[in-house]
Design an enzyme around this catalytic site. Structure first.
Site, short mmCIF file in Angstrom:
data_model
loop_
_atom_site.label_atom_id
_atom_site.label_comp_id
_atom_site.label_asym_id
_atom_site.label_seq_id
_atom_site.Cartn_x
_atom_site.Cartn_y
_atom_site.Cartn_z
N CYS A 74 0.80 -1.22 0.00
CA CYS A 74 0.00 0.00 0.00
C CYS A 74 0.84 1.28 0.00
O CYS A 74 0.32 2.37 -0.24
CB CYS A 74 -0.98 0.01 1.18
SG CYS A 74 -0.20 0.21 2.79
N HIS A 111 -3.18 11.10 15.54
CA HIS A 111 -3.69 10.31 14.42
C HIS A 111 -2.52 9.51 13.88
O HIS A 111 -1.46 10.06 13.58
CB HIS A 111 -4.26 11.22 13.32
CG HIS A 111 -4.55 10.49 12.05
ND1 HIS A 111 -5.63 9.65 11.91
CD2 HIS A 111 -3.89 10.46 10.88
CE1 HIS A 111 -5.63 9.15 10.68
NE2 HIS A 111 -4.58 9.62 10.04
N HIS A 114 -4.97 3.99 9.85
CA HIS A 114 -6.21 3.21 9.88
C HIS A 114 -5.89 1.72 10.03
O HIS A 114 -4.79 1.29 9.70
CB HIS A 114 -7.02 3.44 8.61
CG HIS A 114 -7.55 4.83 8.51
ND1 HIS A 114 -6.80 5.87 7.99
CD2 HIS A 114 -8.72 5.37 8.90
CE1 HIS A 114 -7.51 6.98 8.05
NE2 HIS A 114 -8.68 6.71 8.59
N ASP A 118 -7.87 -6.79 6.19
CA ASP A 118 -7.35 -7.53 5.03
C ASP A 118 -5.87 -7.91 5.20
O ASP A 118 -5.15 -8.11 4.24
CB ASP A 118 -7.53 -6.72 3.75
CG ASP A 118 -6.80 -5.38 3.78
OD1 ASP A 118 -6.14 -5.06 4.80
OD2 ASP A 118 -6.89 -4.64 2.79
N ARG A 126 -4.47 -5.27 9.25
CA ARG A 126 -3.42 -4.46 8.64
C ARG A 126 -3.52 -3.06 9.23
O ARG A 126 -4.44 -2.30 8.91
CB ARG A 126 -3.57 -4.41 7.13
CG ARG A 126 -2.61 -3.42 6.46
CD ARG A 126 -2.69 -3.48 4.94
NE ARG A 126 -4.01 -3.27 4.42
CZ ARG A 126 -4.46 -2.09 3.91
NH1 ARG A 126 -3.68 -1.03 3.88
NH2 ARG A 126 -5.69 -2.01 3.43
N CYS A 128 -2.34 0.26 8.90
CA CYS A 128 -1.71 1.07 7.87
C CYS A 128 -1.40 2.43 8.51
O CYS A 128 -2.31 3.21 8.79
CB CYS A 128 -2.67 1.21 6.70
SG CYS A 128 -1.98 2.08 5.30
#
Length: 157
Positions: A74, A111, A114, A118, A126, A128
């Site tokens: 990603c 922050h 996310h 998957d 995951r 990310c």
């Protein structure tokens, strides 16, 4: 490590917005304080391979290890799990016309990115994460930087 150890370990004191803007880069500030996102494949840790832990750039709270990092394709660092589930707060995110689960750090409320379902088995998750939300501490520096309690994670490596 139990919850009492997490609380005992924390020395984090919240900085005001002016202090954060002075200490963080503009990208780090935008990502952690304004829920921004850095570009994929053009960030510090997406392809990082060294052994160690990743901590919140704002608070220094330990979040992820290189042992749980994987290449998800990603363009951002991806992890199968946090070091301590209690250090991650999950929040529903309905921005950008979709429903996602945002992950934030517990102490600093930064922050981070996310979490998606998957990822690889057995966890199937995951995480990310934006590199701009992280600081990496190499395995060889864990003791020196006050994170010696995590050295045991790397003993069999």
């Amino acid at each position: 490590m139990d919850k009492k150890s997490l609380i005992k370990r924390s020395r984090f004191q919240r900085e005001n917005d002016k202090q954060l803007k002075k200490r963080l880069t503009s990208l780090q500030y935008q990502v952690t304080q304004k829920s921004g996102t850095e570009p994929p494949f053009r960030n510090e840790f997406w392809n990082h391979q060294e052994e160690g832990i990743y901590v919140d750039i704002v608070s220094g709270e330990p979040l992820f290890t290189s042992l749980d990092k994987f290449d998800s394709g990603c363009g951002w660092p991806s992890f199968t799990k946090p070091i301590h589930k209690e250090q991650i707060v999950e929040v529903e995110d309905r921005s950008h016309g979709m429903i996602r689960t945002e992950v934030r750090s517990r102490e600093a409320d930064s922050h981070l990115g996310h979490v998606f379902n998957d990822g690889p088995k057995p966890m199937g998750l995951r995480y990310c994460i934006n590199s701009a939300a992280l600081r990496f501490i190499p395995r060889k520096n864990l003791e020196k930087e006050g994170f010696g309690e995590y050295l045991h994670l790397f003993k069999n490596k």
